[in-house]
Scaffold this motif. Structure first.
Motif, PDB file in Angstrom:
ATOM      1  N   LEU A   1       0.874  -1.163   0.000  1.00 25.54           N
ATOM      2  CA  LEU A   1       0.000   0.000   0.000  1.00 25.54           C
ATOM      3  C   LEU A   1       0.911   1.212   0.000  1.00 25.54           C
ATOM      4  O   LEU A   1       1.810   1.320   0.828  1.00 25.54           O
ATOM      5  CB  LEU A   1      -0.891   0.012   1.246  1.00 25.54           C
ATOM      6  CG  LEU A   1      -1.728   1.262   1.465  1.00 25.54           C
ATOM      7  CD1 LEU A   1      -2.827   1.334   0.411  1.00 25.54           C
ATOM      8  CD2 LEU A   1      -2.338   1.247   2.862  1.00 25.54           C
ATOM      9  N   CYS A   2       0.695   2.112  -0.927  1.00 28.47           N
ATOM     10  CA  CYS A   2       1.488   3.337  -1.009  1.00 28.47           C
ATOM     11  C   CYS A   2       0.598   4.511  -0.611  1.00 28.47           C
ATOM     12  O   CYS A   2      -0.457   4.717  -1.208  1.00 28.47           O
ATOM     13  CB  CYS A   2       2.003   3.512  -2.439  1.00 28.47           C
ATOM     14  SG  CYS A   2       2.922   5.047  -2.673  1.00 28.47           S
ATOM     15  N   VAL A   3       1.014   5.251   0.421  1.00 31.67           N
ATOM     16  CA  VAL A   3       0.281   6.430   0.879  1.00 31.67           C
ATOM     17  C   VAL A   3       1.244   7.606   0.828  1.00 31.67           C
ATOM     18  O   VAL A   3       2.271   7.600   1.503  1.00 31.67           O
ATOM     19  CB  VAL A   3      -0.256   6.250   2.311  1.00 31.67           C
ATOM     20  CG1 VAL A   3      -1.003   7.498   2.754  1.00 31.67           C
ATOM     21  CG2 VAL A   3      -1.142   5.018   2.410  1.00 31.67           C
ATOM     22  N   GLU A   4       0.914   8.582   0.011  1.00 27.68           N
ATOM     23  CA  GLU A   4       1.793   9.737  -0.173  1.00 27.68           C
ATOM     24  C   GLU A   4       1.054  11.005   0.250  1.00 27.68           C
ATOM     25  O   GLU A   4       0.048  11.368  -0.344  1.00 27.68           O
ATOM     26  CB  GLU A   4       2.189   9.844  -1.641  1.00 27.68           C
ATOM     27  CG  GLU A   4       3.058  11.026  -1.955  1.00 27.68           C
ATOM     28  CD  GLU A   4       3.369  11.147  -3.443  1.00 27.68           C
ATOM     29  OE1 GLU A   4       3.979  12.163  -3.813  1.00 27.68           O
ATOM     30  OE2 GLU A   4       3.001  10.256  -4.221  1.00 27.68           O
ATOM     31  N   PRO A   5       1.527  11.673   1.301  1.00 33.39           N
ATOM     32  CA  PRO A   5       0.903  12.941   1.682  1.00 33.39           C
ATOM     33  C   PRO A   5       1.339  14.039   0.709  1.00 33.39           C
ATOM     34  O   PRO A   5       2.504  14.116   0.330  1.00 33.39           O
ATOM     35  CB  PRO A   5       1.463  13.204   3.078  1.00 33.39           C
ATOM     36  CG  PRO A   5       2.792  12.521   3.068  1.00 33.39           C
ATOM     37  CD  PRO A   5       2.631  11.318   2.178  1.00 33.39           C
ATOM     38  N   VAL A   6       0.398  14.850   0.289  1.00 40.23           N
ATOM     39  CA  VAL A   6       0.704  15.944  -0.627  1.00 40.23           C
ATOM     40  C   VAL A   6      -0.051  17.200  -0.201  1.00 40.23           C
ATOM     41  O   VAL A   6      -1.052  17.131   0.500  1.00 40.23           O
ATOM     42  CB  VAL A   6       0.370  15.593  -2.102  1.00 40.23           C
ATOM     43  CG1 VAL A   6       1.259  14.477  -2.613  1.00 40.23           C
ATOM     44  CG2 VAL A   6      -1.081  15.203  -2.256  1.00 40.23           C
ATOM     45  N   SER A   7       0.437  18.329  -0.646  1.00 38.68           N
ATOM     46  CA  SER A   7      -0.165  19.607  -0.282  1.00 38.68           C
ATOM     47  C   SER A   7      -1.170  20.096  -1.314  1.00 38.68           C
ATOM     48  O   SER A   7      -1.827  21.114  -1.101  1.00 38.68           O
ATOM     49  CB  SER A   7       0.928  20.665  -0.101  1.00 38.68           C
ATOM     50  OG  SER A   7       1.623  20.822  -1.332  1.00 38.68           O
ATOM     51  N   HIS A   8      -1.286  19.399  -2.425  1.00 41.43           N
ATOM     52  CA  HIS A   8      -2.150  19.887  -3.495  1.00 41.43           C
ATOM     53  C   HIS A   8      -2.843  18.730  -4.216  1.00 41.43           C
ATOM     54  O   HIS A   8      -2.427  17.582  -4.115  1.00 41.43           O
ATOM     55  CB  HIS A   8      -1.330  20.700  -4.493  1.00 41.43           C
ATOM     56  CG  HIS A   8      -0.180  19.930  -5.066  1.00 41.43           C
ATOM     57  ND1 HIS A   8       1.010  19.758  -4.387  1.00 41.43           N
ATOM     58  CD2 HIS A   8      -0.061  19.239  -6.217  1.00 41.43           C
ATOM     59  CE1 HIS A   8       1.819  19.020  -5.122  1.00 41.43           C
ATOM     60  NE2 HIS A   8       1.192  18.678  -6.231  1.00 41.43           N
ATOM     61  N   VAL A   9      -3.893  19.058  -4.937  1.00 47.43           N
ATOM     62  CA  VAL A   9      -4.613  18.052  -5.717  1.00 47.43           C
ATOM     63  C   VAL A   9      -3.767  17.634  -6.908  1.00 47.43           C
ATOM     64  O   VAL A   9      -2.828  18.330  -7.301  1.00 47.43           O
ATOM     65  CB  VAL A   9      -5.976  18.592  -6.208  1.00 47.43           C
ATOM     66  CG1 VAL A   9      -6.864  18.970  -5.043  1.00 47.43           C
ATOM     67  CG2 VAL A   9      -5.802  19.769  -7.149  1.00 47.43           C
ATOM     68  N   ALA A  10      -4.098  16.485  -7.502  1.00 42.68           N
ATOM     69  CA  ALA A  10      -3.411  16.047  -8.715  1.00 42.68           C
ATOM     70  C   ALA A  10      -3.599  17.110  -9.804  1.00 42.68           C
ATOM     71  O   ALA A  10      -4.699  17.642  -9.963  1.00 42.68           O
ATOM     72  CB  ALA A  10      -3.970  14.705  -9.172  1.00 42.68           C
ATOM     73  N   ASP A  11      -2.510  17.426 -10.499  1.00 38.09           N
ATOM     74  CA  ASP A  11      -2.484  18.483 -11.519  1.00 38.09           C
ATOM     75  C   ASP A  11      -2.851  19.846 -10.929  1.00 38.09           C
ATOM     76  O   ASP A  11      -3.447  20.685 -11.587  1.00 38.09           O
ATOM     77  CB  ASP A  11      -3.393  18.149 -12.701  1.00 38.09           C
ATOM     78  CG  ASP A  11      -3.155  19.074 -13.895  1.00 38.09           C
ATOM     79  OD1 ASP A  11      -2.028  19.599 -14.047  1.00 38.09           O
ATOM     80  OD2 ASP A  11      -4.101  19.303 -14.677  1.00 38.09           O
ATOM     81  N   GLY A  12      -2.492  20.032  -9.661  1.00 38.62           N
ATOM     82  CA  GLY A  12      -2.827  21.279  -8.982  1.00 38.62           C
ATOM     83  C   GLY A  12      -2.317  22.527  -9.674  1.00 38.62           C
ATOM     84  O   GLY A  12      -3.027  23.533  -9.750  1.00 38.62           O
ATOM     85  N   PHE A  13      -1.105  22.474 -10.212  1.00 33.06           N
ATOM     86  CA  PHE A  13      -0.557  23.665 -10.866  1.00 33.06           C
ATOM     87  C   PHE A  13      -1.272  23.948 -12.176  1.00 33.06           C
ATOM     88  O   PHE A  13      -1.546  25.100 -12.518  1.00 33.06           O
ATOM     89  CB  PHE A  13       0.954  23.526 -11.064  1.00 33.06           C
ATOM     90  CG  PHE A  13       1.712  23.632  -9.778  1.00 33.06           C
ATOM     91  CD1 PHE A  13       2.019  24.865  -9.233  1.00 33.06           C
ATOM     92  CD2 PHE A  13       2.080  22.493  -9.080  1.00 33.06           C
ATOM     93  CE1 PHE A  13       2.691  24.982  -8.024  1.00 33.06           C
ATOM     94  CE2 PHE A  13       2.753  22.589  -7.871  1.00 33.06           C
ATOM     95  CZ  PHE A  13       3.055  23.833  -7.337  1.00 33.06           C
ATOM     96  N   GLY A  14      -1.603  22.909 -12.916  1.00 31.96           N
ATOM     97  CA  GLY A  14      -2.350  23.095 -14.159  1.00 31.96           C
ATOM     98  C   GLY A  14      -3.736  23.645 -13.892  1.00 31.96           C
ATOM     99  O   GLY A  14      -4.216  24.547 -14.592  1.00 31.96           O
ATOM    100  N   LEU A  15      -4.400  23.105 -12.875  1.00 35.02           N
ATOM    101  CA  LEU A  15      -5.738  23.577 -12.530  1.00 35.02           C
ATOM    102  C   LEU A  15      -5.706  25.014 -12.002  1.00 35.02           C
ATOM    103  O   LEU A  15      -6.579  25.820 -12.330  1.00 35.02           O
ATOM    104  CB  LEU A  15      -6.376  22.638 -11.508  1.00 35.02           C
ATOM    105  CG  LEU A  15      -6.655  21.226 -12.016  1.00 35.02           C
ATOM    106  CD1 LEU A  15      -7.074  20.318 -10.860  1.00 35.02           C
ATOM    107  CD2 LEU A  15      -7.708  21.234 -13.111  1.00 35.02           C
ATOM    108  N   ALA A  16      -4.701  25.330 -11.194  1.00 38.19           N
ATOM    109  CA  ALA A  16      -4.567  26.701 -10.684  1.00 38.19           C
ATOM    110  C   ALA A  16      -4.321  27.671 -11.841  1.00 38.19           C
ATOM    111  O   ALA A  16      -4.859  28.784 -11.857  1.00 38.19           O
ATOM    112  CB  ALA A  16      -3.437  26.784  -9.667  1.00 38.19           C
ATOM    113  N   ALA A  17      -3.526  27.257 -12.828  1.00 36.96           N
ATOM    114  CA  ALA A  17      -3.259  28.106 -13.993  1.00 36.96           C
ATOM    115  C   ALA A  17      -4.534  28.367 -14.793  1.00 36.96           C
ATOM    116  O   ALA A  17      -4.654  29.398 -15.460  1.00 36.96           O
ATOM    117  CB  ALA A  17      -2.199  27.469 -14.884  1.00 36.96           C
ATOM    118  N   GLN A  18      -5.486  27.447 -14.705  1.00 32.78           N
ATOM    119  CA  GLN A  18      -6.773  27.620 -15.385  1.00 32.78           C
ATOM    120  C   GLN A  18      -7.753  28.448 -14.556  1.00 32.78           C
ATOM    121  O   GLN A  18      -8.882  28.673 -14.970  1.00 32.78           O
ATOM    122  CB  GLN A  18      -7.394  26.261 -15.700  1.00 32.78           C
ATOM    123  CG  GLN A  18      -6.613  25.440 -16.688  1.00 32.78           C
ATOM    124  CD  GLN A  18      -7.203  24.055 -16.859  1.00 32.78           C
ATOM    125  OE1 GLN A  18      -8.390  23.823 -16.640  1.00 32.78           O
ATOM    126  NE2 GLN A  18      -6.351  23.099 -17.232  1.00 32.78           N
ATOM    127  N   GLY A  19      -7.316  28.862 -13.349  1.00 30.14           N
ATOM    128  CA  GLY A  19      -8.149  29.709 -12.505  1.00 30.14           C
ATOM    129  C   GLY A  19      -8.961  28.981 -11.460  1.00 30.14           C
ATOM    130  O   GLY A  19      -9.753  29.600 -10.755  1.00 30.14           O
TER     131      GLY A  19
END
Length: 80
Positions: A33-51
């Motif tokens: 089982l792989c559990v990776e803590p992250v600070s953002h959603v998947a493709d967060g930078f792309g989605l943020a760039a889209q507003g």
């Protein structure tokens, strides 16, 4: 977040407030089982760039840094 493992123990995951998301991968044959803590959603930078707001991404200026702490603790399971 707590995960009860098939063998009985409980895996407790604790992280800083900025680690609001988890990426979890478990193959069909559950050898791991792989559990990776992250600070953002998947493709967060792309989605943020889209507003899209609330992606969790943080832009840092040159020389800036950002850190977070995450702990895993294996505890005895609960018997029923």
């Amino acid at each position: 977040l707590e995960l009860e493992l098939p063998e009985g123990p409980v895996l407790r995951l604790n992280g800083d407030a900025m680690l609001t998301h988890r990426v979890i991968h478990r193959p069909p044959q559950p050898h791991y089982l792989c559990v990776e803590p992250v600070s953002h959603v998947a493709d967060g930078f792309g989605l943020a760039a889209q507003g899209l707001p609330g992606t969790g991404t943080v832009l840092l200026a040159p020389g800036e840094s950002l850190s977070a702490t995450f702990t895993l603790r294996l505890q005895p399971g609960f018997s029923t």
